[in-house]
Design a protein around this motif. Structure first.
Motif, PDB file in Angstrom:
ATOM      1  N   ILE A  51       0.835  -1.202   0.000  1.00  0.00           N
ATOM      2  CA  ILE A  51       0.000   0.000   0.000  1.00  0.00           C
ATOM      3  C   ILE A  51       0.870   1.252   0.000  1.00  0.00           C
ATOM      4  CG2 ILE A  51      -1.784   1.270   1.241  1.00  0.00           C
ATOM      5  CD1 ILE A  51      -2.540  -1.448   2.545  1.00  0.00           C
ATOM      6  N   THR A  52       0.573   2.151  -0.922  1.00  0.00           N
ATOM      7  CA  THR A  52       1.236   3.449  -1.019  1.00  0.00           C
ATOM      8  C   THR A  52       0.277   4.520  -0.496  1.00  0.00           C
ATOM      9  OG1 THR A  52       2.215   2.628  -3.066  1.00  0.00           O
ATOM     10  CG2 THR A  52       2.481   4.974  -2.590  1.00  0.00           C
ATOM     11  N   HIS A  53       0.805   5.500   0.205  1.00  0.00           N
ATOM     12  CA  HIS A  53      -0.053   6.580   0.703  1.00  0.00           C
ATOM     13  C   HIS A  53      -0.295   7.625  -0.382  1.00  0.00           C
ATOM     14  CE1 HIS A  53      -0.079   5.042   4.688  1.00  0.00           C
ATOM     15  NE2 HIS A  53       1.200   5.306   4.944  1.00  0.00           N
ATOM     16  N   GLY A  54      -1.519   8.221  -0.371  1.00  0.00           N
ATOM     17  CA  GLY A  54      -1.870   9.301  -1.278  1.00  0.00           C
ATOM     18  C   GLY A  54      -2.308  10.522  -0.504  1.00  0.00           C
ATOM     19  N   ASN A  55      -2.603  11.607  -1.203  1.00  0.00           N
ATOM     20  CA  ASN A  55      -2.977  12.849  -0.527  1.00  0.00           C
ATOM     21  C   ASN A  55      -4.276  12.704   0.261  1.00  0.00           C
ATOM     22  OD1 ASN A  55      -3.840  12.716  -3.386  1.00  0.00           O
ATOM     23  ND2 ASN A  55      -4.989  14.573  -2.904  1.00  0.00           N
ATOM     24  N   HIS A  56      -5.203  11.880  -0.224  1.00  0.00           N
ATOM     25  CA  HIS A  56      -6.456  11.685   0.519  1.00  0.00           C
ATOM     26  C   HIS A  56      -6.251  10.810   1.759  1.00  0.00           C
ATOM     27  CE1 HIS A  56      -9.828  13.414  -1.906  1.00  0.00           C
ATOM     28  NE2 HIS A  56      -8.862  13.472  -2.809  1.00  0.00           N
ATOM     29  N   ASP A  57      -5.125  10.117   1.810  1.00  0.00           N
ATOM     30  CA  ASP A  57      -4.843   9.270   2.968  1.00  0.00           C
ATOM     31  C   ASP A  57      -4.181  10.056   4.096  1.00  0.00           C
ATOM     32  OD1 ASP A  57      -5.726   6.853   1.656  1.00  0.00           O
ATOM     33  OD2 ASP A  57      -3.849   6.869   0.534  1.00  0.00           O
ATOM     34  N   VAL A  58      -3.151  10.849   3.773  1.00  0.00           N
ATOM     35  CA  VAL A  58      -2.323  11.413   4.846  1.00  0.00           C
ATOM     36  C   VAL A  58      -2.063  12.912   4.740  1.00  0.00           C
ATOM     37  CG1 VAL A  58      -1.123   9.230   5.269  1.00  0.00           C
ATOM     38  CG2 VAL A  58      -0.204  10.829   3.568  1.00  0.00           C
ATOM     39  N   TYR A  59      -2.551  13.579   3.696  1.00  0.00           N
ATOM     40  CA  TYR A  59      -2.141  14.975   3.491  1.00  0.00           C
ATOM     41  C   TYR A  59      -3.156  15.997   3.984  1.00  0.00           C
ATOM     42  CZ  TYR A  59      -0.370  19.169   1.180  1.00  0.00           C
ATOM     43  OH  TYR A  59       0.100  20.427   0.926  1.00  0.00           O
ATOM     44  N   ILE A 107       4.856  10.995  -0.767  1.00  0.00           N
ATOM     45  CA  ILE A 107       4.916  12.405  -1.163  1.00  0.00           C
ATOM     46  C   ILE A 107       4.653  13.261   0.076  1.00  0.00           C
ATOM     47  CG2 ILE A 107       3.757  14.211  -2.487  1.00  0.00           C
ATOM     48  CD1 ILE A 107       5.444  12.533  -4.271  1.00  0.00           C
ATOM     49  N   GLU A 108       5.488  14.281   0.296  1.00  0.00           N
ATOM     50  CA  GLU A 108       5.337  15.114   1.487  1.00  0.00           C
ATOM     51  C   GLU A 108       4.314  16.216   1.283  1.00  0.00           C
ATOM     52  OE1 GLU A 108       8.202  17.163   4.793  1.00  0.00           O
ATOM     53  OE2 GLU A 108       8.711  17.508   2.693  1.00  0.00           O
ATOM     54  N   ASN A 110       4.412  18.218  -6.471  1.00  0.00           N
ATOM     55  CA  ASN A 110       4.332  17.135  -5.493  1.00  0.00           C
ATOM     56  C   ASN A 110       5.765  16.769  -5.077  1.00  0.00           C
ATOM     57  OD1 ASN A 110       1.568  15.493  -7.228  1.00  0.00           O
ATOM     58  ND2 ASN A 110       1.713  17.471  -6.254  1.00  0.00           N
ATOM     59  N   THR A 111       6.145  17.168  -3.883  1.00  0.00           N
ATOM     60  CA  THR A 111       7.544  17.082  -3.474  1.00  0.00           C
ATOM     61  C   THR A 111       7.788  15.919  -2.517  1.00  0.00           C
ATOM     62  OG1 THR A 111       7.153  18.616  -1.655  1.00  0.00           O
ATOM     63  CG2 THR A 111       7.895  19.554  -3.744  1.00  0.00           C
ATOM     64  N   LEU A 112       9.028  15.439  -2.504  1.00  0.00           N
ATOM     65  CA  LEU A 112       9.494  14.446  -1.544  1.00  0.00           C
ATOM     66  C   LEU A 112      10.242  15.163  -0.420  1.00  0.00           C
ATOM     67  CD1 LEU A 112      11.103  11.829  -3.983  1.00  0.00           C
ATOM     68  CD2 LEU A 112       8.723  11.973  -3.260  1.00  0.00           C
ATOM     69  N   SER A 113      10.197  14.595   0.766  1.00  0.00           N
ATOM     70  CA  SER A 113      11.029  15.142   1.837  1.00  0.00           C
ATOM     71  C   SER A 113      12.482  14.771   1.572  1.00  0.00           C
ATOM     72  CB  SER A 113      10.586  14.592   3.193  1.00  0.00           C
ATOM     73  OG  SER A 113      10.876  13.197   3.267  1.00  0.00           O
ATOM     74  N   SER A 114      13.390  15.533   2.114  1.00  0.00           N
ATOM     75  CA  SER A 114      14.809  15.216   1.922  1.00  0.00           C
ATOM     76  C   SER A 114      15.136  13.854   2.516  1.00  0.00           C
ATOM     77  CB  SER A 114      15.675  16.296   2.574  1.00  0.00           C
ATOM     78  OG  SER A 114      15.360  16.439   3.959  1.00  0.00           O
ATOM     79  N   HIS A 134       2.245   7.759  -5.359  1.00  0.00           N
ATOM     80  CA  HIS A 134       0.924   8.269  -5.721  1.00  0.00           C
ATOM     81  C   HIS A 134       1.031   9.268  -6.873  1.00  0.00           C
ATOM     82  CE1 HIS A 134      -3.283   9.029  -5.336  1.00  0.00           C
ATOM     83  NE2 HIS A 134      -3.133  10.290  -4.956  1.00  0.00           N
ATOM     84  N   SER A 135       2.021  10.145  -6.824  1.00  0.00           N
ATOM     85  CA  SER A 135       2.221  11.115  -7.897  1.00  0.00           C
ATOM     86  C   SER A 135       3.113  10.538  -8.978  1.00  0.00           C
ATOM     87  CB  SER A 135       2.875  12.386  -7.351  1.00  0.00           C
ATOM     88  OG  SER A 135       2.059  13.005  -6.383  1.00  0.00           O
ATOM     89  N   PRO A 136       2.811  10.809 -10.231  1.00  0.00           N
ATOM     90  CA  PRO A 136       3.725  10.402 -11.302  1.00  0.00           C
ATOM     91  C   PRO A 136       4.943  11.316 -11.339  1.00  0.00           C
ATOM     92  CG  PRO A 136       1.875  11.637 -12.208  1.00  0.00           C
ATOM     93  CD  PRO A 136       1.597  11.478 -10.744  1.00  0.00           C
ATOM     94  N   ALA A 137       5.974  10.864 -12.029  1.00  0.00           N
ATOM     95  CA  ALA A 137       7.144  11.705 -12.262  1.00  0.00           C
ATOM     96  C   ALA A 137       6.794  12.729 -13.338  1.00  0.00           C
ATOM     97  CB  ALA A 137       8.331  10.854 -12.690  1.00  0.00           C
TER      98      ALA A 137
END
Length: 773
Positions: free
Chosen positions: A120-128, A175-176, A183-187, A214-217
């Protein structure tokens, strides 16, 4: 369109578009009869299989029921048992514990997660969004048994996972931040991702690594492009993700988020690694258009790996339980980079052929303020993504534009796509003006055809005088039922004329009077003598009798509306079976600009149309387009264009198929067309559970509609009497409607056409077997 016309059109397309599919030529110049298969995937040696879905959004609508169904359907499309299930994010709608646990319970009902890992991958509706659970809370809500195959337990609380199954590695990336930024990644995630990939590649340099985010490149696949019609890449994709993965050619990235349908070949791309947009299990979207029916779609994938590390990706329309087009094949990894050529931008640019129009467009000037553009469907080596129609003034400035998106999303195998399109513009069109039609494929390559319209008043006057003369010659004859072809020929000749020529004619009204009398005498639906309805078996749902009323006529009953609107129903109080249902119409007349009639089929007597409770078929007689209450288009028929119909009678005939579709034939002396109502469009209709016991009603389906039409027969075909009926006036005792056009002996050209039909069917069957279609 008749079978023979289809054959002739096909022959014309083959001749004009021959370059679309070049024949393979051997070393000595001999033409190979079949195209060589250029992928190495061995379906008899599949060693690993996983299902891939995205954006299930549990907690919205009935998405829980949809997911239950999807997980059962997707199993059917895997040749072997499924070894893992990969979700690309937005499993939940609001990120609540209840939604997460409902998602988990559905998955666990379908799979034993201790044997078949669910990744399972997290998406914006899950954790953002505000109110969502944290990543750690999701771990607790899903339960520890969902993480039995993880290699890095500390990372799961930060939203990142590394899972190994039978030697195959999966990574999920968190995705942070989402909108309004890229759609950015944390460092921390960037470092973890790079380090994890380095370890995997060092131990298994020739194996693919399956990454889910969740986000495409950004600017890779459809649904991530910053220059598409919705600027999707600027709000729905990640620059940082591409910056890391570009150094790992072993990576196959799966993503979701933008919900873009996977019908397009641009949903897979290869640069220095492979990217795949997985679509959505809860709805679909496109950059060119947003469908009114988007939430009736659900898509997913089966990914299979053979013993040599070749990959096959099968796209599935889960709502229609059908494979989408043909699979994608990813060649086994090669260090020289050749395994990334198949879906690269350069390869596709070199191999792609823009669409090709088989004929010129036809611009019909319907009135002083309306033009209609008719054109045949363009041919393409894949499919036409959309058509762009423009009307330009003398200076080249666009004064009217329209986009038509073919309904490929309703036809996963592209087997029943429309043969032609028609669209209308209203406004002031001063000569000279130009009409342009462009056909775009999914790579946005296009072909254009154009027609310049100029003033032809003098030519039009000569044409009008010639047609008037022909009408007078016809009026001088004593017509019998054997003169059908003469009347039809004159109608077809008139239908080719612009309104300007018709306005210059003096004998058009006289011909239409003759036409009405002729058809009433000889070619009203043949079963009307047995099943012509009468006023006693009708009902009215019009709020005032002055807005809608029924009266008896010489042919049956006449339905009338004045300034009426939707649900001003005039109907019949006897039940019929849709399978074999015939409805005969004649003397259709509109006195309003709105020319849309709705036909309602329901198990409920006097049932108004609300949402999706019963079947609503909308017929727009202004352009011949037919659609459903859901918004789904069934296509169009030239036989239903009001300006060309005159007083011609026509029938609607319905028949159900084995798979539950309903074929609706339109039959008139001018020919026969057939449109299909897909079985999926009938699902969930609370007032249409029994197709054998239906009430039929008709109503305008626009505002301020003034119209009338006579119903000459309504009955079900299968119970047709073979002898004199005992009760010929009772619609509860159905009979056969018969054909409007007498059967005639086949001519030479018809036999030739049938010969070509058999040849093309044989060729189609050969290629279908060859490619497993």
């Amino acid at each position: 369109m008749t079978k023979y016309n289809k054959v002739l059109s096909l022959l014309l397309v083959v001749i004009m578009c021959f370059g679309i599919a070049p024949i393979s030529v051997g070393a000595e110049g001999e033409e190979d009869s079949v195209r060589t298969v250029d992928y190495a995937f061995d379906e008899n040696e599949i060693v690993f299989t996983f299902a891939n879905l995205s954006d299930t959004h549990i907690g919205f609508g009935n998405n829980d029921e949809i997911l239950e169904r999807n997980l059962e359907i997707i199993k059917k499309y895997a040749k072997n048992e499924i070894d893992a299930v990969l979700f690309n994010g937005d499993q939940t709608q609001d990120g609540t514990r209840e939604q997460a646990q409902l998602f988990t319970s559905i998955v666990k009902d379908a799979f034993d997660v201790t044997k078949t890992p669910v990744i399972i991958t997290h998406g914006n509706h899950d954790v953002y969004w505000s109110g969502c659970m944290t990543r750690a809370e999701f771990v607790d809500a899903y339960g520890q048994d969902m993480y039995l195959f993880d290699k890095d337990m500390s990372s799961i609380y930060k939203g990142n996972r590394h899972v190994e199954i039978n030697g195959y590695h999966f990574i999920t990336v968190d995705i942070e931040t989402y909108m309004p930024n890229y759609n950015t990644l944390s460092s921390e995630t960037e470092v973890w991702l790079k380090n994890t990939l380095d370890r995997i590649v060092a131990s298994s340099p020739d194996s693919y690594v399956f990454v889910s985010c969740h986000s495409p490149a950004k600017d890779t696949v459809y649904g991530s492009m910053s220059d598409d019609a919705k600027n999707t890449g600027n709000w729905g994709a990640s620059v940082e993700l591409d910056g890391i993965l570009k150094d790992y050619p072993q990576v196959v990235l799966f993503s979701g988020h933008t919900h873009y349908g996977i019908n397009l070949e641009t949903n897979i791309n290869q640069s220095t690694y492979t990217q795949i947009n997985s679509g959505s299990a809860s709805d679909i979207d496109f950059d060119i258009t947003t469908l009114d029916t988007r939430r009736s779609f659900s898509q997913g994938m089966i990914v299979e790996v053979d013993k040599d590390n070749n990959i096959r990706v099968t796209r599935i329309d889960l709502a229609r339980d059908s494979v989408i087009k043909t699979p994608w094949y990813i060649d086994a990894y090669k260090e020289d980079g050749s395994s990334l050529d198949r879906y690269s931008a350069e390869t596709r640019k070199n191999n792609n052929t823009p669409p090709c129009f088989p004929e010129e467009i036809d611009v019909v000037e319907v009135s002083s303020t309306e033009i209609r553009i008719d054109f045949k469907s363009a041919m393409d080596d894949d499919m036409v993504f959309y058509y762009e129609i423009k009307v330009e003034n003398e200076n080249g400035t666009a004064i009217a534009t329209k986009t038509i998106v073919p309904q490929f999303y309703n036809d996963p195998q592209l087997q029943n796509m429309p043969e032609s399109y028609s669209t209308a513009f209203t406004g002031s069109f001063k000569y000279p003006y130009t009409v342009r039609v462009r056909a775009y494929d999914c790579f946005y390559e296009f072909t254009e055809i154009a027609v310049k319209m100029v003033d032809k008043t003098e030519e039009n006057a000569i044409i009008a005088a010639d047609i008037d003369k022909s009408i007078d010659e016809l009026l001088s004859r004593t017509l019998t039922d054997a003169d059908l072809e003469l009347v039809i020929s004159m109608r077809k000749e008139i239908n080719k004329l612009s309104y300007k020529i018709r306005n210059l004619m003096n004998r058009l009204d006289a011909f239409e009077d003759l036409e009405r009398e002729y058809y009433n005498n000889y070619f009203i639906t043949s079963c009307s003598k047995d099943f012509a309805p009468n006023k006693n078996i009708t009902f009215s749902m019009a709020p005032m009798s002055s807005r809608g009323w029924v009266e008896d006529s010489d042919s049956g009953v006449k339905l009338n509306w004045k300034d009426a609107t939707k649900n001003y129903l005039l109907g019949f109080n006897s039940k019929v079976d849709i399978d074999g249902l015939h409805i005969g119409f004649t003397n259709l007349a509109f006195q309003s600009e709105n020319k849309v009639l709705g036909i309602l089929l329901s198990n409920v007597y006097k049932d108004k149309w609300l949402s999706n409770e019963c079947l609503l078929i909308n017929v727009d007689f202004s352009d011949g387009n037919v659609s459903l209450g859901s918004g789904a288009s069934l296509g169009r028929s030239d036989l239903l264009v009001y300006s060309d119909m005159g007083s011609i009678p026509f029938d609607f005939k319905f028949n159900t198929t084995e798979n539950g579709d309903i074929n609706m034939s339109i039959v008139s002396p001018l020919g026969t067309d057939m449109l299909t109502i897909p079985a999926v469009e009938l699902e969930g209709m609370s007032n249409l559970a029994d197709l054998s016991g239906c009430y039929v009603s008709i109503s305008p389906w626009a505002t301020k509609s003034t119209a009338s039409v006579e119903i000459t027969a309504i009955h079900t075909e299968e119970d047709a009497p073979t002898e004199e009926p005992e009760n010929p006036g009772d619609p509860e005792n159905p009979s056969d409607i018969g054909d409007n056009v007498p059967e005639q002996e086949k001519g030479f050209f018809e036999l030739i056409a049938e010969f070509f039909v058999s040849i093309f069917e044989a060729i189609g069957e050969f290629f279908s077997k060859l490619f497993g279609g």
